[in-house]
Every structure is written in C-alpha cells, then in structure tokens.
Design a protein around this motif. Structure first.
Motif, PDB file in Angstrom:
ATOM      1  N   THR A 263       0.840  -1.192   0.000  1.00 55.80           N
ATOM      2  CA  THR A 263       0.000   0.000   0.000  1.00 55.80           C
ATOM      3  C   THR A 263       0.877   1.245   0.000  1.00 55.80           C
ATOM      4  OG1 THR A 263      -1.769  -1.135   1.205  1.00 55.80           O
ATOM      5  CG2 THR A 263      -1.780   1.271   1.272  1.00 55.80           C
TER       6      THR A 263
ATOM      7  N   MET B  60      -5.854   0.488   5.244  1.00 53.76           N
ATOM      8  CA  MET B  60      -6.023  -0.236   3.987  1.00 53.76           C
ATOM      9  C   MET B  60      -4.942  -1.304   3.836  1.00 53.76           C
ATOM     10  SD  MET B  60      -7.318   2.794   1.399  1.00 53.76           S
ATOM     11  CE  MET B  60      -7.704   1.698   0.048  1.00 53.76           C
ATOM     12  N   ALA B  61      -3.729  -1.011   4.317  1.00 52.54           N
ATOM     13  CA  ALA B  61      -2.649  -1.995   4.262  1.00 52.54           C
ATOM     14  C   ALA B  61      -2.985  -3.212   5.115  1.00 52.54           C
ATOM     15  CB  ALA B  61      -1.339  -1.366   4.724  1.00 52.54           C
TER      16      ALA B  61
ATOM     17  N   GLN C  65     -10.726  -2.368   0.221  1.00 48.21           N
ATOM     18  CA  GLN C  65     -11.546  -1.202   0.543  1.00 48.21           C
ATOM     19  C   GLN C  65     -12.897  -1.610   1.134  1.00 48.21           C
ATOM     20  OE1 GLN C  65     -11.469   0.393  -3.445  1.00 48.21           O
ATOM     21  NE2 GLN C  65     -13.582  -0.221  -3.849  1.00 48.21           N
TER      22      GLN C  65
ATOM     23  N   ALA D  91      -3.949   4.934   5.027  1.00 49.21           N
ATOM     24  CA  ALA D  91      -3.050   3.998   4.348  1.00 49.21           C
ATOM     25  C   ALA D  91      -2.779   2.786   5.232  1.00 49.21           C
ATOM     26  CB  ALA D  91      -1.748   4.702   3.987  1.00 49.21           C
TER      27      ALA D  91
ATOM     28  N   VAL E 235      -3.885   0.493  -2.848  1.00 48.36           N
ATOM     29  CA  VAL E 235      -3.427  -0.869  -2.560  1.00 48.36           C
ATOM     30  C   VAL E 235      -3.114  -1.515  -3.907  1.00 48.36           C
ATOM     31  CG1 VAL E 235      -3.958  -3.049  -1.430  1.00 48.36           C
ATOM     32  CG2 VAL E 235      -4.948  -0.932  -0.559  1.00 48.36           C
TER      33      VAL E 235
ATOM     34  N   ASN F  55      -5.605  -5.348   3.531  1.00 49.49           N
ATOM     35  CA  ASN F  55      -5.025  -6.171   2.470  1.00 49.49           C
ATOM     36  C   ASN F  55      -4.267  -7.363   3.054  1.00 49.49           C
ATOM     37  OD1 ASN F  55      -4.351  -6.869  -0.210  1.00 49.49           O
ATOM     38  ND2 ASN F  55      -2.398  -5.780  -0.062  1.00 49.49           N
TER      39      ASN F  55
END
Length: 306
Positions: free
Chosen positions: A160, A207-208, A181, A204, A173, A211
C-alpha cells in the motif's frame, strides 16, 4: 521520485525517511535508467500524470475517468518498484561495523512480481484488465499546520502507498483487486471533509492491514498470444465476496507506529503528547485520528477507542 514532483514541491534539498529510519536526499534517491526507457516513461507516464494531478482537488477529481485511474494505478506501481530497487543499494546500517546488509534484503522479490508486471505494462504495451486495479481512495487534504504540501508513505507489508500532492491525497493498494476497501468501507464513507496528513497516513495503514488480512486473495496472470506475440494482457480472478481475518489490534498498531514514525513529536492523543507516549498509544492498535468512539469523522486530534 520523478523530477517534476521534486521541482514542483521544492524537494531537491529535502530529506525522505528510509525504512531503516535514516534520512536520504530526494535529489539523489534514483535508480539507473537508459536514455530511451527514461524518455519513454517520461512521455507516456510521468508527463500525463503530472497534468492529471495538477491543480485543486476538484480539478483533479474531474479528470479521473477510467483511463486516468488506470494511468494513476500504473504510476503508483512504478513508484513502488523503483523505490524498492533503490533500496538494493542502500545499507541497513550506516556504520558498516553493525553489518553490511542492504535495506532490500528484507524484501520478498517474487512477491513483488505482479507489481513489476503492472509497472512495466506501458513499456510492453500490455492491456490491463479493470479487475487488476486495486483499491484507490482519493480525498482532499487541508493541513496548514504540517507546513508541507507533499508526502509519500510506502507500507511494503501491505503493498500500500499513499501520496499527498498539494490538496490531493491518494491511497492505493497494489495487489488486492479492490477487495481491501470493502473491509474499511464504513471508515471511507464516514469521511465528510478534508483529511490531515496524519489522517491520510492512518487511512493507508488501515487499507494496508485490510489487504494483509484478506484470505481469498485475487489471482493475477499474464496472457500471451502465440498468434500475436505483441498482444499482452494482465488479468485477475477475483472472488465475488472477500473474506478477511479478524482485526488484529497489535499488528495494526505496529503499522500505524511505522506510518507515523516521523510525526510522533507533533501528535496528540487524548491530551497526551511526547514521541514515546504517542508511540505507546499507537502500538495498542486502538488509536485513531479519523473518527470518534461513535465512528463519526473528526477533523483534528487523536483518541483511543475502547
């Protein structure tokens, strides 16, 4: 970083923070490239992206059609792979007595193959299926207290990246095919105002981690035609419903502490200040600068959630 970024945001003499905590001049943070390839990337990627990201947030948002989003996504993959290649030449320790390893020794290079394939797509003329594009969140940024108009954060473990250019903040990402998301959709939809640089980095981090928590990961591949060898297509197989591991606060805390490591002495959480205190709060995984205990977006300050 491309020269147009350094020039526009006056970064030639500025420092970036490396993954090992050391500082490095933006101006000398580059990788070797032949003249032809450099010119090709400038004409086909950097110049169009510089035009795309020029101006106010509303001007940039108005340009973001499907073609522009694909170009932006390819650009993020290109920046990611270039910075990681640069880390192959940078020592983990400035003092060689502590070891001779390079920063990039910690990277899993086969795991970065897909990102490399996307980054080189313009050069090989590859068609990129829309399903390949990862989660991308774009928000206005207004943070006069930061005193800066450019920011870049790279969270390798979660593939990300985030960038701030002027009043535009973007988080992407690179290998989730838009699945991550969905894990933080409630946070994304709660944001109803401009972000600060701190909030952009927290987004960030979230979202990282989403993932990293994704169980049924997309499968990526490259299709070649024996009849037409010049035709190359990047494709993705994606499950219709993502499945995520349970949220792990300590791991999120570690990602947050890394993402905000150079801002610790500026931050405040529930009235507490000081780099070590703030870092301790972040490591609990309960700190947030985006929302309150009711999930409502907040414009300033951090808090520890129950």
């Amino acid at each position: 970083m491309p020269r147009w970024v350094l020039r526009h945001y006056k970064l030639f003499d500025a420092d970036m923070t490396l993954p090992n905590g050391e500082f490095h001049h933006y101006d000398s943070y580059g990788v070797p490239c032949c003249k032809d390839c450099n010119s090709f990337l400038g004409d086909n990627v950097e110049t169009p992206v510089s035009r795309l990201l020029k101006g106010r947030f509303d001007q940039v948002a108005a340009r973001l059609d499907d073609k522009a989003m694909l170009l932006l996504f390819i650009w993020f993959n290109l920046l990611f792979i270039k910075t990681h290649l640069k880390d192959r030449s940078l020592p983990v320790h400035r003092d060689s007595r502590k070891g001779s390893g390079k920063i990039a020794d910690a990277y899993d290079w086969p795991d970065l193959h897909h990102i490399h394939a996307v980054a080189r797509a313009p050069f090989v003329g590859a068609e990129v299926d829309p399903a390949v594009i990862g989660s991308i969140a774009i928000f206005p940024v207004n943070d006069p207290r930061a005193g800066e108009t450019f920011d870049w954060i790279d969270l390798t473990a979660g593939k990300t990246v985030a960038i701030r250019v002027g009043e535009v903040g973007i988080v992407a990402v690179l290998d989730d095919a838009k699945m991550a998301q969905q894990a933080i959709a409630h946070i994304l939809y709660s944001i109803d105002g401009p972000l600060t640089s701190t909030q952009l980095r927290e987004l960030a981090a979230r979202m990282a981690v989403a993932n990293m928590d994704l169980q049924n990961r997309p499968v990526f591949g490259t299709a070649l035609s024996l009849k037409a060898p010049h035709k190359v297509r990047l494709w993705a197989e994606v499950d219709p419903q993502p499945v995520f591991n349970p949220f792990d606060p300590p791991r999120f805390g570690e990602i947050m502490a890394f993402a905000l490591r150079d801002l610790l002495d500026r931050l405040e959480i529930d009235g507490d200040r000081g780099a070590e205190t703030i870092r301790a709060h972040l490591l609990t995984g309960r700190a947030t600068f985006i929302g309150d205990e009711h999930g409502r977006f907040v414009s300033r300050g951090g808090t520890l959630l129950p």
